[in-house]
Design a protein around this motif. Structure first.
Motif, PDB file in Angstrom:
ATOM      1  N   ALA A  49       0.834  -1.206   0.000  1.00  0.00           N
ATOM      2  CA  ALA A  49       0.000   0.000   0.000  1.00  0.00           C
ATOM      3  C   ALA A  49       0.864   1.249   0.000  1.00  0.00           C
ATOM      4  O   ALA A  49       0.598   2.210  -0.744  1.00  0.00           O
ATOM      5  N   VAL A  50       1.939   1.247   0.790  1.00  0.00           N
ATOM      6  CA  VAL A  50       2.846   2.398   0.825  1.00  0.00           C
ATOM      7  C   VAL A  50       3.533   2.589  -0.525  1.00  0.00           C
ATOM      8  O   VAL A  50       3.692   3.718  -1.006  1.00  0.00           O
ATOM      9  N   VAL A  51       3.882   1.466  -1.188  1.00  0.00           N
ATOM     10  CA  VAL A  51       4.530   1.552  -2.503  1.00  0.00           C
ATOM     11  C   VAL A  51       3.586   2.171  -3.528  1.00  0.00           C
ATOM     12  O   VAL A  51       3.990   3.023  -4.338  1.00  0.00           O
ATOM     13  N   ILE A  52       2.288   1.787  -3.490  1.00  0.00           N
ATOM     14  CA  ILE A  52       1.327   2.368  -4.439  1.00  0.00           C
ATOM     15  C   ILE A  52       1.170   3.862  -4.185  1.00  0.00           C
ATOM     16  O   ILE A  52       1.117   4.673  -5.122  1.00  0.00           O
ATOM     17  N   LEU A  53       1.149   4.293  -2.904  1.00  0.00           N
ATOM     18  CA  LEU A  53       1.052   5.726  -2.599  1.00  0.00           C
ATOM     19  C   LEU A  53       2.282   6.474  -3.097  1.00  0.00           C
ATOM     20  O   LEU A  53       2.165   7.583  -3.641  1.00  0.00           O
ATOM     21  N   ILE A  54       3.481   5.880  -2.932  1.00  0.00           N
ATOM     22  CA  ILE A  54       4.715   6.517  -3.416  1.00  0.00           C
ATOM     23  C   ILE A  54       4.679   6.646  -4.932  1.00  0.00           C
ATOM     24  O   ILE A  54       5.068   7.676  -5.493  1.00  0.00           O
ATOM     25  N   TYR A  55       4.149   5.623  -5.612  1.00  0.00           N
ATOM     26  CA  TYR A  55       4.083   5.697  -7.075  1.00  0.00           C
ATOM     27  C   TYR A  55       3.122   6.792  -7.521  1.00  0.00           C
ATOM     28  O   TYR A  55       3.387   7.497  -8.504  1.00  0.00           O
ATOM     29  N   ARG A  56       2.003   6.969  -6.808  1.00  0.00           N
ATOM     30  CA  ARG A  56       1.070   8.032  -7.191  1.00  0.00           C
ATOM     31  C   ARG A  56       1.680   9.404  -6.974  1.00  0.00           C
ATOM     32  O   ARG A  56       1.412  10.343  -7.717  1.00  0.00           O
ATOM     33  N   ARG A  57       2.505   9.555  -5.947  1.00  0.00           N
ATOM     34  CA  ARG A  57       3.092  10.864  -5.612  1.00  0.00           C
ATOM     35  C   ARG A  57       4.238  11.213  -6.552  1.00  0.00           C
ATOM     36  O   ARG A  57       4.334  12.336  -7.021  1.00  0.00           O
ATOM     37  N   TYR A  58       5.127  10.237  -6.837  1.00  0.00           N
ATOM     38  CA  TYR A  58       6.356  10.547  -7.563  1.00  0.00           C
ATOM     39  C   TYR A  58       6.396   9.974  -8.970  1.00  0.00           C
ATOM     40  O   TYR A  58       7.246  10.351  -9.761  1.00  0.00           O
ATOM     41  N   GLY A  59       5.535   9.001  -9.289  1.00  0.00           N
ATOM     42  CA  GLY A  59       5.515   8.464 -10.644  1.00  0.00           C
ATOM     43  C   GLY A  59       6.628   7.510 -10.980  1.00  0.00           C
ATOM     44  O   GLY A  59       6.830   7.168 -12.135  1.00  0.00           O
ATOM     45  N   THR A  60       7.376   7.023  -9.991  1.00  0.00           N
ATOM     46  CA  THR A  60       8.426   6.049 -10.264  1.00  0.00           C
ATOM     47  C   THR A  60       8.590   5.143  -9.047  1.00  0.00           C
ATOM     48  O   THR A  60       8.123   5.470  -7.960  1.00  0.00           O
ATOM     49  N   LEU A  61       9.255   4.020  -9.261  1.00  0.00           N
ATOM     50  CA  LEU A  61       9.512   3.102  -8.145  1.00  0.00           C
ATOM     51  C   LEU A  61      10.997   2.957  -7.841  1.00  0.00           C
ATOM     52  O   LEU A  61      11.372   2.211  -6.949  1.00  0.00           O
ATOM     53  N   GLU A  62      11.851   3.634  -8.612  1.00  0.00           N
ATOM     54  CA  GLU A  62      13.291   3.514  -8.368  1.00  0.00           C
ATOM     55  C   GLU A  62      13.700   4.470  -7.248  1.00  0.00           C
ATOM     56  O   GLU A  62      13.332   5.636  -7.251  1.00  0.00           O
ATOM     57  N   GLU A  63      14.502   3.955  -6.317  1.00  0.00           N
ATOM     58  CA  GLU A  63      14.791   4.718  -5.113  1.00  0.00           C
ATOM     59  C   GLU A  63      15.646   5.949  -5.403  1.00  0.00           C
ATOM     60  O   GLU A  63      15.423   7.016  -4.837  1.00  0.00           O
ATOM     61  N   ASP A  64      16.619   5.809  -6.343  1.00  0.00           N
ATOM     62  CA  ASP A  64      17.490   6.956  -6.616  1.00  0.00           C
ATOM     63  C   ASP A  64      16.726   8.102  -7.285  1.00  0.00           C
ATOM     64  O   ASP A  64      16.943   9.272  -6.954  1.00  0.00           O
ATOM     65  N   GLU A  65      15.778   7.740  -8.191  1.00  0.00           N
ATOM     66  CA  GLU A  65      14.978   8.792  -8.823  1.00  0.00           C
ATOM     67  C   GLU A  65      14.062   9.469  -7.811  1.00  0.00           C
ATOM     68  O   GLU A  65      13.883  10.698  -7.839  1.00  0.00           O
ATOM     69  N   ILE A  66      13.502   8.681  -6.890  1.00  0.00           N
ATOM     70  CA  ILE A  66      12.640   9.270  -5.848  1.00  0.00           C
ATOM     71  C   ILE A  66      13.451  10.224  -4.974  1.00  0.00           C
ATOM     72  O   ILE A  66      13.001  11.327  -4.656  1.00  0.00           O
ATOM     73  N   MET A  67      14.680   9.829  -4.622  1.00  0.00           N
ATOM     74  CA  MET A  67      15.506  10.690  -3.772  1.00  0.00           C
ATOM     75  C   MET A  67      15.880  11.977  -4.506  1.00  0.00           C
ATOM     76  O   MET A  67      15.931  13.057  -3.911  1.00  0.00           O
ATOM     77  N   LYS A  68      16.094  11.862  -5.840  1.00  0.00           N
ATOM     78  CA  LYS A  68      16.390  13.065  -6.618  1.00  0.00           C
ATOM     79  C   LYS A  68      15.192  14.026  -6.599  1.00  0.00           C
ATOM     80  O   LYS A  68      15.346  15.232  -6.403  1.00  0.00           O
ATOM     81  N   LEU A  69      13.986  13.467  -6.789  1.00  0.00           N
ATOM     82  CA  LEU A  69      12.776  14.305  -6.765  1.00  0.00           C
ATOM     83  C   LEU A  69      12.553  14.921  -5.390  1.00  0.00           C
ATOM     84  O   LEU A  69      12.120  16.073  -5.279  1.00  0.00           O
ATOM     85  N   VAL A  70      12.862  14.165  -4.325  1.00  0.00           N
ATOM     86  CA  VAL A  70      12.675  14.692  -2.968  1.00  0.00           C
ATOM     87  C   VAL A  70      13.640  15.838  -2.713  1.00  0.00           C
ATOM     88  O   VAL A  70      13.270  16.877  -2.155  1.00  0.00           O
ATOM     89  N   ARG A  71      14.890  15.700  -3.170  1.00  0.00           N
ATOM     90  CA  ARG A  71      15.878  16.757  -2.927  1.00  0.00           C
ATOM     91  C   ARG A  71      15.548  18.019  -3.700  1.00  0.00           C
ATOM     92  O   ARG A  71      15.787  19.125  -3.235  1.00  0.00           O
ATOM     93  N   ARG A  72      14.974  17.826  -4.912  1.00  0.00           N
ATOM     94  CA  ARG A  72      14.631  19.005  -5.691  1.00  0.00           C
ATOM     95  C   ARG A  72      13.472  19.773  -5.040  1.00  0.00           C
ATOM     96  O   ARG A  72      13.289  20.946  -5.249  1.00  0.00           O
TER      97      ARG A  72
END
Lengths: 81, 135
Positions: free
Chosen positions: B111-134
C-alpha cells in the motif's frame, strides 16, 4: 525426513530466490516468488510441519501473490535492476 | 570441524537464504524488489525455527489412537506417550503466527509503494531521492 529429497528441495528454493531478485520484469519476479513459496511449503511438509505447510500454501503463496500482482498492475512493471 | 559443518547443515542453508534476502533489501533500488527481499528474509527465519523441531525418525505431531483406548494426559508405563515419536509442535505454532504477520507486513508495504508511485511516478529509489531533494 529424507536427506536427498531435502537437499534437492533446498536447491530449488535457492534457484527460485536468486531468480526472483535478479529478473528485471516485476510480474515474472512475483510469479517466481509464488513458486518459491510453494517449494518452501514442500520443504515444511517433509520436515513434518503440515500445519505450517498448508498455512504457507494458502496465505503466503495465495494471498501474498495476489496482493503483489495487484500492486504491480497499479504501478510500473519494468525495473531497472 | 567438517563434522560440525555437516551436522548443522540446516543453519548454513538458512543463513544463505537470509543473506540472499538481505542483499535484495540493501542493494536493489526498485521498491518491489526490496519487498521481495523482505519476504525471502522472513521465510528464511521461519525455515530456521521449523528446522529446530525436526527429530530423526519422528512423524507429524498427531497422537495415535487419541480417540480409542487412549492416553489422556500424563500416564506411566505402557500407555505413556512416546515423545521421540513426534516432531516438536511448539515451533510450528509460533511460526503460524509469524506467517500471518508476514502477509500483513506485505500488504502494508505494498500500500505504501502504491502511494509513493502516485506521488512521484516512479519506483526507483534513486529517482525518488532526486525528486525529494529538488523539492
Amino acid at each position: 525426513m529424507i536427506l536427498p529429497f531435502d537437499l534437492i528441495l533446498v536447491l530449488f528454493v535457492y534457484i527460485c530466490a536468486i531468480a526472483a531478485i535478479t529478473i528485471k520484469d516485476l510480474l515474472s519476479a512475483v510469479v517466481i516468488l509464488g513458486a518459491y513459496s510453494f517449494f518452501m511449503c514442500l520443504l515444511w511438509t517433509q520436515m513434518a510441519a503440515i500445519d505450517v505447510a498448508f498455512t504457507e500454501a494458502s496465505v503466503s503463496a495465495g494471498i501474498g501473490t495476489v496482493l503483489m500482482i495487484g500492486a504491480v498492475s497499479k504501478t510500473k512493471r519494468r525495473s531497472n535492476d | 570441524m567438517f563434522e560440525f559443518i555437516v551436522s548443522y547443515y540446516n543453519y548454513w542453508m538458512y543463513i544463505g537464504l537470509m543473506m540472499i534476502g538481505f542483499y535484495a533489501m540493501m542493494a536493489k533500488r526498485n521498491l518491489v524488489k526490496k519487498i521481495i527481499g523482505m519476504n525471502i528474509f522472513q521465510s528464511a527465519i521461519i525455515f530456521f525455527y521449523i528446522s529446530t523441531s525436526v527429530k530423526k525418525g519422528a512423524t507429524v505431531p498427531i497422537l495415535e489412537n487419541a480417540h480409542g483406548h487412549a492416553t489422556h494426559g500424563i500416564e506411566h508405563g505402557a500407555n505413556a506417550i512416546n515423545v521421540m515419536q513426534y516432531a516438536n509442535p511448539l515451533p510450528h505454532v509460533l511460526m503460524l503466527t509469524a506467517i500471518v504477520v508476514m502477509v500483513a507486513t506485505l500488504g502494508v508495504a505494498l500500500a505504501v509503494v502504491i502511494l509513493i508511485y502516485r506521488r512521484y511516478g516512479t519506483l526507483e529509489e534513486d529517482e525518488i531521492m532526486k525528486l525529494v531533494r529538488r523539492g
